[in-house]
Design a protein around this motif. Sequence first.
Motif, PDB file in Angstrom:
ATOM      1  N   PHE A 279       0.844  -1.189   0.000  1.00 31.57           N
ATOM      2  CA  PHE A 279       0.000   0.000   0.000  1.00 31.57           C
ATOM      3  C   PHE A 279       0.879   1.238   0.000  1.00 31.57           C
ATOM      4  N   ARG A 280       0.268   2.353  -0.402  1.00 33.46           N
ATOM      5  CA  ARG A 280       1.005   3.604  -0.564  1.00 33.46           C
ATOM      6  C   ARG A 280       0.351   4.689   0.271  1.00 33.46           C
ATOM      7  N   LEU A 281       1.173   5.455   0.948  1.00 31.29           N
ATOM      8  CA  LEU A 281       0.703   6.569   1.765  1.00 31.29           C
ATOM      9  C   LEU A 281       1.354   7.857   1.261  1.00 31.29           C
ATOM     10  N   ARG A 282       0.513   8.846   0.912  1.00 33.12           N
ATOM     11  CA  ARG A 282       1.062  10.138   0.509  1.00 33.12           C
ATOM     12  C   ARG A 282       1.037  11.072   1.697  1.00 33.12           C
ATOM     13  N   GLU A 283       2.185  11.674   1.974  1.00 33.74           N
ATOM     14  CA  GLU A 283       2.256  12.645   3.056  1.00 33.74           C
ATOM     15  C   GLU A 283       1.521  13.895   2.614  1.00 33.74           C
TER      16      GLU A 283
ATOM     17  N   HIS B 198       5.038   7.213   0.242  1.00 35.69           N
ATOM     18  CA  HIS B 198       5.746   6.176   0.996  1.00 35.69           C
ATOM     19  C   HIS B 198       5.117   4.832   0.640  1.00 35.69           C
ATOM     20  N   ILE B 199       5.945   3.884   0.204  1.00 36.26           N
ATOM     21  CA  ILE B 199       5.442   2.575  -0.221  1.00 36.26           C
ATOM     22  C   ILE B 199       5.804   1.543   0.840  1.00 36.26           C
ATOM     23  N   TYR B 200       4.788   0.817   1.312  1.00 40.66           N
ATOM     24  CA  TYR B 200       4.969  -0.187   2.358  1.00 40.66           C
ATOM     25  C   TYR B 200       4.379  -1.517   1.944  1.00 40.66           C
ATOM     26  N   GLU B 201       4.941  -2.571   2.503  1.00 39.29           N
ATOM     27  CA  GLU B 201       4.316  -3.883   2.463  1.00 39.29           C
ATOM     28  C   GLU B 201       3.859  -4.133   3.894  1.00 39.29           C
ATOM     29  N   GLY B 202       2.607  -4.519   4.063  1.00 38.04           N
ATOM     30  CA  GLY B 202       2.082  -4.715   5.409  1.00 38.04           C
ATOM     31  C   GLY B 202       1.328  -6.016   5.532  1.00 38.04           C
TER      32      GLY B 202
END
Length: 104
Positions: free
Chosen positions: A54-58, A65-69
């Motif tokens: 998933f991706r989170l934009r500040e 910010h790209i994360y694997e969760g």
Amino acid sequence: MANRSNDKRNFALRSETGEETKVFSGKMPRQAALKAARRLEAADSEEESARSEFRLREKGTKKLHIYEGWAWREQAPEDKPDWMAETITQANVSKEGIEYLDEL
């Protein structure tokens, strides 16, 4: 001027199409990512949990910010408060990188 280390920042969960559906806050991107990961489908154990990117934009920036969760359920601790459920959702994340958007 505010001290940035004490300020919460907002991170928008961004879909593949660029739609921003939810906002998570945290002092650091990882803190917001952990909150987002807890919303994933929880498995019965950490070993069985499926990993999702998933991706989170500040907010206020073009930084993505790209994360694997992944998330899983486990028994609440024995000394849990009365209001806490018997099972809780735990989560973990791994940062995959940062991208910069061309435009918002």
